[in-house]
Write an enzyme that holds these catalytic residues in place. Structure first.
Site, PDB file in Angstrom:
ATOM      1  N   CYS A  55     -13.598 -24.396 -15.224  1.00  0.00           N
ATOM      2  CA  CYS A  55     -13.051 -25.262 -14.176  1.00  0.00           C
ATOM      3  C   CYS A  55     -14.135 -25.631 -13.147  1.00  0.00           C
ATOM      4  CB  CYS A  55     -11.833 -24.601 -13.532  1.00  0.00           C
ATOM      5  SG  CYS A  55     -10.838 -25.777 -12.607  1.00  0.00           S
ATOM      6  N   HIS A  77      -8.447 -22.705 -18.113  1.00  0.00           N
ATOM      7  CA  HIS A  77      -8.715 -21.348 -17.601  1.00  0.00           C
ATOM      8  C   HIS A  77      -8.337 -20.268 -18.618  1.00  0.00           C
ATOM      9  CE1 HIS A  77      -9.499 -22.067 -13.249  1.00  0.00           C
ATOM     10  NE2 HIS A  77      -8.806 -23.170 -13.448  1.00  0.00           N
ATOM     11  N   GLU A 104      -8.936 -17.117 -18.411  1.00  0.00           N
ATOM     12  CA  GLU A 104      -8.537 -15.886 -17.702  1.00  0.00           C
ATOM     13  C   GLU A 104      -7.083 -15.939 -17.245  1.00  0.00           C
ATOM     14  OE1 GLU A 104     -10.146 -18.284 -16.374  1.00  0.00           O
ATOM     15  OE2 GLU A 104      -9.613 -18.531 -14.264  1.00  0.00           O
TER      16      GLU A 104
END
Lengths: 80, 226
Positions: free
Chosen positions: B84, B198, B200
């Site tokens: 990002c 993302h 994560e």
């Protein structure tokens, strides 16, 4: 010598400008019909340089290294 | 084997990335941008809003001294992953081609997307073709000149595309107007990956998906071969 530079950073011709498109729409809501709306950023800088040529080179460097993104932007430098 | 997670003023996904990596048993260290980047085998630049996205997203962080060290690590073949805002920093650093700019509809987009694996890279050595990950950005529209885009395909540098449920890169599956639905792009050598989604945020069941783990696992496996 102190130089004043006005640097204009704008999107290259033909690049999509979603913000300008939104602004064009908002103007339309107010009754203003525009064929096109473009926007640009202007930086007004004051800095020391040895000569006019040197001042232009410095401003060029600022554009190339930070102020503009060469993939999407064109820039104009005007020494005032 | 140790992974550096960089922190700039305004980074905010650093701890999430660290938790995801620690869950996988990787050793990590948070590195503030003024510190020396030394003794690491890989780098992750996490998401956030470094320097308030002033000028352009990622532009200020890209010009910090620590990014010079990241460049040297990239030249040494070590894996560098930008997520990002981290992806925006990598493109602003010219470590990957193209640029990420304002979404086609200029608003923040936060949603789950399906990504089709296109190119080969050390970050995508897993078997699944499609992964589900969230995106959360306002400046994620991938822009690249046509000639360069051609080279990206020829050199296998397009790593992920936004696709629909059938795995097709349709315009309705494109969340931000990215050229050719491109969501992730790598450098020529493939060891630097810039991705807008993302991983994560899809690293534990509680978050709705664990698809992101395969990307980190790929990166870890690659580091073990170095």
């Amino acid at each position: 010598m102190l130089f004043r530079a006005e640097i204009t950073i704008k999107l290259k011709n033909g690049m999509l400008d979603p913000e300008a498109a939104t602004i064009k729409n908002a103007l339309k809501h107010l009754g203003y019909e525009c064929r096109s709306v473009k926007q640009a950023a202007i930086f007004k800088l004051e800095f020391e340089a040895d000569s006019r040529q040197n001042a232009t080179d410095v401003a060029e460097g600022m554009c190339r290294r930070l102020l503009a993104n060469p993939i999407i932007h064109d820039y104009d430098i005007e020494l005032v | 084997m140790k992974i550096a997670i960089l922190r700039f003023g305004g980074s905010n996904c650093d701890l999430d990335v660290q938790k995801a990596l620690n869950n996988l048993g990787a050793e990590t260290e948070l590195v503030w941008y003024k510190e020396v980047l030394e003794g690491f085998d890989g780098v992750i630049i996490p998401g956030g809003f470094s320097y308030g996205d002033y000028l352009r997203a990622g532009a200020i962080a890209a010009r910090t001294k620590i990014m010079q060290s990241v460049r040297e690590m990239a030249e040494d073949g070590k894996p560098i992953l930008g997520i990002c805002n981290g992806a925006q920093i990598l493109s602003e650093s010219h470590l990957v081609p193209g640029t990420f700019t304002l979404n086609q509809y200029p608003k923040f987009v936060c949603k789950w997307v399906k990504l089709l694996k296109i190119g080969r890279s050390p970050f995508t050595t897993f078997s699944s073709e499609i992964v589900n990950l969230p995106i959360a950005h306002k400046e994620g529209r991938f822009v690249v000149p046509s000639q360069l885009l051609k080279e990206l395909y020829e050199n296998d540098q397009v790593v992920f595309k936004y696709v629909d449920d059938n795995g097709r890169p349709t315009s309705s599956a494109n969340p931000n107007g990215s050229r050719d639905n491109i969501a992730a792009v790598s450098n020529l050598e493939k060891n630097v990956l810039a991705m807008m989604p993302h991983p994560e945020r899809a690293s534990e069941k509680l978050l709705g998906s664990v698809d992101g783990n395969v990307i980190f696992e790929s990166m870890i496996s690659y580091m073990n071969t170095l």
